[in-house]
Structure formats: C-alpha cells, structure tokens
Design a protein around this motif. Structure first.
Motif, PDB file in Angstrom:
ATOM      1  N   PRO A   3     -72.719 -55.770 -34.764  1.00  0.00           N
ATOM      2  CA  PRO A   3     -74.097 -55.310 -34.983  1.00  0.00           C
ATOM      3  C   PRO A   3     -74.465 -54.088 -34.153  1.00  0.00           C
ATOM      4  N   GLU A   4     -73.976 -54.015 -32.924  1.00  0.00           N
ATOM      5  CA  GLU A   4     -74.326 -52.875 -32.071  1.00  0.00           C
ATOM      6  C   GLU A   4     -73.729 -51.572 -32.603  1.00  0.00           C
ATOM      7  N   TYR A   5     -72.585 -51.678 -33.271  1.00  0.00           N
ATOM      8  CA  TYR A   5     -71.977 -50.485 -33.846  1.00  0.00           C
ATOM      9  C   TYR A   5     -72.644 -50.117 -35.169  1.00  0.00           C
ATOM     10  N   ALA A   6     -72.887 -51.111 -36.002  1.00  0.00           N
ATOM     11  CA  ALA A   6     -73.513 -50.861 -37.306  1.00  0.00           C
ATOM     12  C   ALA A   6     -74.934 -50.343 -37.149  1.00  0.00           C
ATOM     13  N   GLY A   7     -75.669 -50.877 -36.201  1.00  0.00           N
ATOM     14  CA  GLY A   7     -77.068 -50.493 -36.044  1.00  0.00           C
ATOM     15  C   GLY A   7     -77.296 -49.248 -35.213  1.00  0.00           C
ATOM     16  N   ASP A   8     -76.528 -49.113 -34.126  1.00  0.00           N
ATOM     17  CA  ASP A   8     -76.789 -48.021 -33.183  1.00  0.00           C
ATOM     18  C   ASP A   8     -75.609 -47.075 -32.992  1.00  0.00           C
ATOM     19  N   GLY A   9     -74.478 -47.374 -33.611  1.00  0.00           N
ATOM     20  CA  GLY A   9     -73.302 -46.527 -33.436  1.00  0.00           C
ATOM     21  C   GLY A   9     -72.655 -46.674 -32.074  1.00  0.00           C
ATOM     22  N   ILE A  10     -72.961 -47.772 -31.394  1.00  0.00           N
ATOM     23  CA  ILE A  10     -72.415 -48.007 -30.054  1.00  0.00           C
ATOM     24  C   ILE A  10     -71.255 -48.978 -30.160  1.00  0.00           C
ATOM     25  N   PHE A  11     -70.087 -48.539 -29.727  1.00  0.00           N
ATOM     26  CA  PHE A  11     -68.915 -49.400 -29.722  1.00  0.00           C
ATOM     27  C   PHE A  11     -68.806 -50.014 -28.340  1.00  0.00           C
ATOM     28  N   SER A  12     -68.885 -51.335 -28.251  1.00  0.00           N
ATOM     29  CA  SER A  12     -68.827 -52.009 -26.963  1.00  0.00           C
ATOM     30  C   SER A  12     -67.442 -52.618 -26.753  1.00  0.00           C
ATOM     31  N   LYS A  13     -67.217 -53.110 -25.567  1.00  0.00           N
ATOM     32  CA  LYS A  13     -65.954 -53.783 -25.253  1.00  0.00           C
ATOM     33  C   LYS A  13     -65.805 -55.073 -26.047  1.00  0.00           C
ATOM     34  N   LYS A  14     -66.916 -55.582 -26.548  1.00  0.00           N
ATOM     35  CA  LYS A  14     -66.895 -56.845 -27.270  1.00  0.00           C
ATOM     36  C   LYS A  14     -66.950 -56.657 -28.790  1.00  0.00           C
ATOM     37  N   SER A  15     -66.877 -55.423 -29.276  1.00  0.00           N
ATOM     38  CA  SER A  15     -66.903 -55.187 -30.724  1.00  0.00           C
ATOM     39  C   SER A  15     -65.683 -55.802 -31.396  1.00  0.00           C
ATOM     40  N   ASP A  16     -64.526 -55.715 -30.751  1.00  0.00           N
ATOM     41  CA  ASP A  16     -63.316 -56.318 -31.313  1.00  0.00           C
ATOM     42  C   ASP A  16     -63.407 -57.842 -31.324  1.00  0.00           C
ATOM     43  N   VAL A  17     -64.086 -58.397 -30.338  1.00  0.00           N
ATOM     44  CA  VAL A  17     -64.287 -59.849 -30.292  1.00  0.00           C
ATOM     45  C   VAL A  17     -65.087 -60.279 -31.513  1.00  0.00           C
ATOM     46  N   TYR A  18     -66.116 -59.492 -31.855  1.00  0.00           N
ATOM     47  CA  TYR A  18     -66.925 -59.798 -33.034  1.00  0.00           C
ATOM     48  C   TYR A  18     -66.043 -59.796 -34.283  1.00  0.00           C
ATOM     49  N   SER A  19     -65.232 -58.757 -34.430  1.00  0.00           N
ATOM     50  CA  SER A  19     -64.354 -58.661 -35.603  1.00  0.00           C
ATOM     51  C   SER A  19     -63.375 -59.828 -35.658  1.00  0.00           C
ATOM     52  N   PHE A  20     -62.855 -60.229 -34.511  1.00  0.00           N
ATOM     53  CA  PHE A  20     -61.942 -61.368 -34.467  1.00  0.00           C
ATOM     54  C   PHE A  20     -62.653 -62.640 -34.923  1.00  0.00           C
ATOM     55  N   GLY A  21     -63.897 -62.826 -34.501  1.00  0.00           N
ATOM     56  CA  GLY A  21     -64.665 -64.002 -34.912  1.00  0.00           C
ATOM     57  C   GLY A  21     -64.864 -64.044 -36.415  1.00  0.00           C
ATOM     58  N   VAL A  22     -65.163 -62.882 -37.007  1.00  0.00           N
ATOM     59  CA  VAL A  22     -65.315 -62.823 -38.466  1.00  0.00           C
ATOM     60  C   VAL A  22     -63.996 -63.190 -39.125  1.00  0.00           C
ATOM     61  N   LEU A  23     -62.899 -62.671 -38.597  1.00  0.00           N
ATOM     62  CA  LEU A  23     -61.573 -62.969 -39.147  1.00  0.00           C
ATOM     63  C   LEU A  23     -61.261 -64.463 -39.079  1.00  0.00           C
ATOM     64  N   VAL A  24     -61.583 -65.102 -37.983  1.00  0.00           N
ATOM     65  CA  VAL A  24     -61.362 -66.551 -37.844  1.00  0.00           C
ATOM     66  C   VAL A  24     -62.143 -67.307 -38.912  1.00  0.00           C
ATOM     67  N   LEU A  25     -63.405 -66.943 -39.099  1.00  0.00           N
ATOM     68  CA  LEU A  25     -64.233 -67.616 -40.108  1.00  0.00           C
ATOM     69  C   LEU A  25     -63.702 -67.355 -41.515  1.00  0.00           C
ATOM     70  N   GLU A  26     -63.206 -66.151 -41.772  1.00  0.00           N
ATOM     71  CA  GLU A  26     -62.632 -65.839 -43.081  1.00  0.00           C
ATOM     72  C   GLU A  26     -61.375 -66.671 -43.346  1.00  0.00           C
ATOM     73  N   ILE A  27     -60.558 -66.857 -42.329  1.00  0.00           N
ATOM     74  CA  ILE A  27     -59.331 -67.655 -42.481  1.00  0.00           C
ATOM     75  C   ILE A  27     -59.680 -69.105 -42.781  1.00  0.00           C
ATOM     76  N   VAL A  28     -60.620 -69.655 -42.047  1.00  0.00           N
ATOM     77  CA  VAL A  28     -61.013 -71.050 -42.248  1.00  0.00           C
ATOM     78  C   VAL A  28     -61.599 -71.242 -43.650  1.00  0.00           C
ATOM     79  N   CYS A  29     -62.437 -70.309 -44.055  1.00  0.00           N
ATOM     80  CA  CYS A  29     -63.143 -70.417 -45.333  1.00  0.00           C
ATOM     81  C   CYS A  29     -62.255 -70.039 -46.518  1.00  0.00           C
ATOM     82  N   GLY A  30     -61.305 -69.150 -46.282  1.00  0.00           N
ATOM     83  CA  GLY A  30     -60.463 -68.673 -47.371  1.00  0.00           C
ATOM     84  C   GLY A  30     -61.151 -67.606 -48.211  1.00  0.00           C
ATOM     85  N   MET A  31     -62.217 -67.019 -47.674  1.00  0.00           N
ATOM     86  CA  MET A  31     -62.963 -65.974 -48.382  1.00  0.00           C
ATOM     87  C   MET A  31     -63.303 -64.851 -47.407  1.00  0.00           C
ATOM     88  N   LYS A  32     -63.536 -63.674 -47.947  1.00  0.00           N
ATOM     89  CA  LYS A  32     -63.937 -62.544 -47.118  1.00  0.00           C
ATOM     90  C   LYS A  32     -65.429 -62.587 -46.852  1.00  0.00           C
TER      91      LYS A  32
END
Length: 149
Positions: A3-32
């Motif tokens: 959200p911080e990157y999408a809304g403000d263009g700020i890439f934080s140290k935790k932006s990759d953590v966010y992406s990893f969390g989305v990936l985990v949920l996508e794997i569990v759900c089987g959907m993008k």
C-alpha cells in the motif's frame, strides 16, 4: 503491491514482506489476488482472507482441489502468517527472518491488524457503481521489439 508503494510511491523495507504475504495467500487459495471475485462481496483476496480470519473461517480459503490432503494446523498457520505480512502499515509487518521462524515453529502468533487494500464494499455498492459506468474498454497493450538486420 504494498500500500505504501501504490499510494505514495514509497518503497519500504517491508514492501517485499507484503508481496510474500500475498503470495502465501494465493498459494493457499489457489487463485491470484488480481482478478479475485467473490459472489458475496467485492473484496480482493487479501480482504476476503481478512474477513474469513475474523470470522474464524480461515479454512474456507483453502483451494477446493487440495481436499483432505492438507495439514490443517500448517495451513491455518500459513494463512495467519500471510495476514501478518499484508498488514497496512510497514512497521506492523514482521521481518522476513521472523516470517521464516513463524512458519517453521509452533509458537503463538500475534494477531494481525487491518490489511492494506482491504475494501469493505457490499455487492450492492459495486452493482450501483458498475451500472453507472456501463461503457468501458480494456486497456490492452502490445509491445513490438525491433531487431536490426
């Protein structure tokens, strides 16, 4: 996208953590996450996982094709860790080192806070919005690579 990157263009140290969390949920759900549609609400996959978690129905997120071949405690833990990773504020998200430890251990997990990009719209809100903008177009893009002889 965090959200911080999408809304403000700020890439934080935790932006990759966010992406990893989305990936985990996508794997569990089987959907993008992108293009995720649910018949009862208009949340994305992250918002849907958040609603199910708050209602103690996280197992409903699991892909139907997995059937009974899952380890329930590991799946619930993965969903929980995924939700910790996609929290709205970067300072609330764990580090990747913590994520690995949480996934590999059986200890207690902190409660996740509200997710980034959580949209709490009803189906009726979206229907009203979509009927007011009936004319739309797809934004298709093609790229041509020119190669010299």
């Amino acid at each position: 996208m965090a959200p911080e990157y999408a809304g403000d263009g700020i890439f934080s140290k935790k932006s990759d953590v966010y992406s990893f969390g989305v990936l985990v949920l996508e794997i569990v759900c089987g959907m993008k996450n992108k293009g995720f549609v649910h018949k009862e609400h208009c949340n994305n996959l992250v918002g849907h996982a958040w609603v199910l978690h708050n209602e103690d129905r996280s197992l409903q997120l699991v892909a139907k094709g997995l059937g009974e071949s899952i380890n329930v405690s590991q799946v619930l833990r993965s969903i929980h860790v995924g939700l910790l990773c996609v929290q709205r504020h970067p300072e609330d998200r764990p580090t990747m080192t913590s994520v690995i430890l949480m996934l590999g251990n059986e200890g207690p997990l902190p409660s996740p806070k509200e997710q980034g990009f959580y949209v709490g719209k009803s189906k009726q809100d979206t229907t009203q919005y979509s009927t007011s903008f009936e004319l739309s177009s797809n934004n298709d893009l093609s790229i041509t690579m020119l190669n010299g002889r």
